[in-house]
Design a protein around this motif. Structure first.
Motif, mmCIF file in Angstrom:
data_model
loop_
_atom_site.group_PDB
_atom_site.id
_atom_site.type_symbol
_atom_site.label_atom_id
_atom_site.label_comp_id
_atom_site.label_asym_id
_atom_site.label_seq_id
_atom_site.Cartn_x
_atom_site.Cartn_y
_atom_site.Cartn_z
ATOM 1 N N GLY A 86 -6.411 -23.151 11.812
ATOM 2 C CA GLY A 86 -5.689 -22.400 13.017
ATOM 3 C C GLY A 86 -6.126 -21.149 13.465
ATOM 4 O O GLY A 86 -6.375 -20.972 14.411
ATOM 5 N N LEU A 87 -6.660 -20.490 12.369
ATOM 6 C CA LEU A 87 -7.373 -18.975 12.462
ATOM 7 C C LEU A 87 -8.830 -19.077 13.129
ATOM 8 O O LEU A 87 -9.062 -18.104 13.733
ATOM 9 N N LEU A 88 -9.076 -20.611 13.080
ATOM 10 C CA LEU A 88 -10.536 -20.626 13.438
ATOM 11 C C LEU A 88 -10.303 -20.237 15.048
ATOM 12 O O LEU A 88 -11.491 -19.954 15.811
ATOM 13 N N GLY A 89 -9.156 -20.313 15.630
ATOM 14 C CA GLY A 89 -9.248 -20.135 17.201
ATOM 15 C C GLY A 89 -9.495 -18.711 17.580
ATOM 16 O O GLY A 89 -9.972 -18.626 18.911
ATOM 17 N N ALA A 90 -9.531 -17.669 16.967
ATOM 18 C CA ALA A 90 -10.000 -16.273 17.062
ATOM 19 C C ALA A 90 -11.530 -16.233 17.489
ATOM 20 O O ALA A 90 -11.917 -15.184 17.965
ATOM 21 N N ARG A 91 -12.322 -17.181 17.088
ATOM 22 C CA ARG A 91 -13.689 -17.342 17.290
ATOM 23 C C ARG A 91 -13.889 -17.461 18.961
ATOM 24 O O ARG A 91 -15.208 -17.088 19.234
ATOM 25 N N ILE A 92 -13.020 -18.019 19.722
ATOM 26 C CA ILE A 92 -13.362 -18.712 20.726
ATOM 27 C C ILE A 92 -12.542 -18.090 22.020
ATOM 28 O O ILE A 92 -11.388 -17.739 22.022
ATOM 29 N N THR A 93 -13.454 -17.898 23.122
ATOM 30 C CA THR A 93 -12.752 -17.472 24.573
ATOM 31 C C THR A 93 -13.422 -18.671 25.479
ATOM 32 O O THR A 93 -14.225 -19.365 25.256
ATOM 33 N N VAL A 94 -12.257 -18.922 26.226
ATOM 34 C CA VAL A 94 -12.332 -19.489 27.565
ATOM 35 C C VAL A 94 -13.627 -19.278 28.386
ATOM 36 O O VAL A 94 -14.336 -20.090 28.703
ATOM 37 N N GLU A 95 -13.982 -17.894 28.534
ATOM 38 C CA GLU A 95 -15.151 -17.550 29.347
ATOM 39 C C GLU A 95 -16.422 -17.887 28.540
ATOM 40 O O GLU A 95 -17.436 -18.203 29.282
ATOM 41 N N LEU A 274 -4.379 -18.301 19.690
ATOM 42 C CA LEU A 274 -5.477 -17.332 19.519
ATOM 43 C C LEU A 274 -6.801 -17.530 20.454
ATOM 44 O O LEU A 274 -7.321 -16.506 20.938
ATOM 45 N N VAL A 275 -6.987 -18.623 20.855
ATOM 46 C CA VAL A 275 -7.941 -18.772 21.901
ATOM 47 C C VAL A 275 -7.438 -18.223 23.161
ATOM 48 O O VAL A 275 -8.224 -17.319 23.811
ATOM 49 N N THR A 276 -6.197 -18.502 23.407
ATOM 50 C CA THR A 276 -5.638 -17.613 24.556
ATOM 51 C C THR A 276 -5.695 -16.267 24.515
ATOM 52 O O THR A 276 -5.924 -15.505 25.630
ATOM 53 N N LEU A 277 -5.035 -15.633 23.333
ATOM 54 C CA LEU A 277 -4.980 -14.182 23.359
ATOM 55 C C LEU A 277 -6.346 -13.818 23.290
ATOM 56 O O LEU A 277 -6.643 -12.628 23.831
ATOM 57 N N ARG A 278 -7.322 -14.131 22.732
ATOM 58 C CA ARG A 278 -8.722 -13.601 22.825
ATOM 59 C C ARG A 278 -9.245 -13.893 24.003
ATOM 60 O O ARG A 278 -10.106 -12.814 24.602
ATOM 61 N N SER A 279 -9.018 -14.782 25.019
ATOM 62 C CA SER A 279 -9.430 -14.930 26.255
ATOM 63 C C SER A 279 -8.868 -13.989 27.242
ATOM 64 O O SER A 279 -9.777 -13.582 28.057
#
Length: 345
Positions: A86-95, A274-279
């Motif tokens: 689950g924490l892997l999502g912090a690596r990624i942004t939609v951009e 996390l993907v959403t938050l980082r994006s």
């Protein structure tokens, strides 16, 4: 009496938490120590840390049967592993993903989808369980050990589950290490331009860290492209795991004896959040670094626990067919991405 009820409930909850901690901490501490040792040895010899973690874990297989350490090992191999995914999502942004373009995204999605199909078809031809085909295809198509562990969380449990997962994790790690060494040489031999070489390397090597090594060995532009392509593959993890969970919940074609897990998975929600938050720019750089390190730590401790739950003799009894299946999946995704790279070269 009524005023004492909340306090009594709180005290009972605290006692339950302390008892749970007392039951779990020996096994968790053991796996954490093994993870630290694996990290040290991997840094010393520049080897694959996940493979060292697995081997160190299997050396302590007897601890998984000890009443004092077994609960913590089981928790680390289950809940902690899922937290790491689950924490892997912090690596990624939609951009980042949008920067690849729709054509590249379609190529990557096609490679992932067809590799999953190759895993299922290969398992059928080799008379292996479909669950093993899903694990092999997913690990090869997306992100190696992390994908296998995430998919294992949604597949029905049975007597061979842990052995199948460990087999796929070991083979994925070994094949990814070989690819890290060979694919840059192949890209140079074919004189692939930076973007095409990045597409090939990032689209075919399983492990994220090994994509970094192989990509930047070919130069900064190649490394940057390879990382974006790899992030796109990792981003597809949520969709693939959700699809497999839905197939299992509906009694689809993923068949295995045992209890069916619930289709709603908290770690997929964490990944997407996390993907959403980082994006949206709501995660500062320090938080991203912290979460990324936490993901690596959780996965590493969890892999040690997974190794501790399975013995090497049991792994050896799996035979040659899983090896053929994993090699076939790895060659398929490599051929798919190489053909795409040559088309752009």
């Amino acid at each position: 009496m009524a005023s004492n009820a909340p306090s009594s409930t709180s005290d009972a909850g605290l006692v339950a938490w302390l008892l749970s901690l007392q039951r779990h901490w020996p096994g968790i501490a053991l796996c954490a120590a093994l993870a630290a040792a694996a990290t040290f040895v991997a840094g010393l010899h520049r080897g694959p840390v996940m493979l060292y973690a697995l081997l160190f874990g299997t050396a302590f297989h007897y601890q998984s049967e000890e009443p004092r350490s077994a609960p913590g090992i089981a928790w680390s191999a289950g809940t902690l592993l899922r937290l790491g995914v689950g924490l892997l999502g912090a690596r990624i942004t939609v951009e980042q993903l949008a920067g690849l373009g729709t054509a590249t995204a379609a190529l990557i999605a096609g490679g992932v989808a067809t590799t999953l199909l190759v895993g299922l078809l290969g398992a059928r031809l080799l008379a292996l369980p479909r669950s093993l085909g899903v694990l092999a295809g997913g690990a090869s198509a997306i992100c190696g050990a992390s994908a296998a562990l995430a998919l294992a969380a949604v597949l029905p449990r049975h007597q061979r589950s842990e052995r199948e997962v460990l087999t796929v994790v070991v083979l994925a790690t070994l094949l990814s290490t070989i690819a890290m060494l060979l694919y840059p040489l192949l890209a140079r031999a074919l004189a692939l331009p930076p973007q095409a070489a990045g597409l090939f390397v990032g689209g075919s090597i399983h492990d994220v860290a090994q994509v970094v090594v192989a990509g930047y060995a070919l130069g900064q532009p190649t490394g940057d492209t390879a990382m974006l392509v790899k992030l796109m593959r990792v981003a597809l993890l949520t969709l693939v795991v959700a699809a497999v969970a839905l197939a299992v919940a509906r009694g689809g074609r993923i068949e295995a004896p045992g209890k069916r897990p619930p289709p709603l998975l908290w770690f997929l929600g964490l990944f997407a959040s996390l993907v959403t938050l980082r994006s949206l720019g709501l995660l500062p750089t320090a938080a991203v670094t912290l979460l990324d390190n936490a993901a690596r730590g959780c996965l590493l401790i969890g892999v040690c626990a997974l190794g501790a739950k399975t013995s090497l003799p049991a792994l050896a009894r799996c035979g040659w067919r899983p090896v053929v299946l994993m090699v076939g999946c790895a060659l398929w995704i490599a051929g798919w991405m190489l053909a795409a790279a040559l088309g752009r070269g």
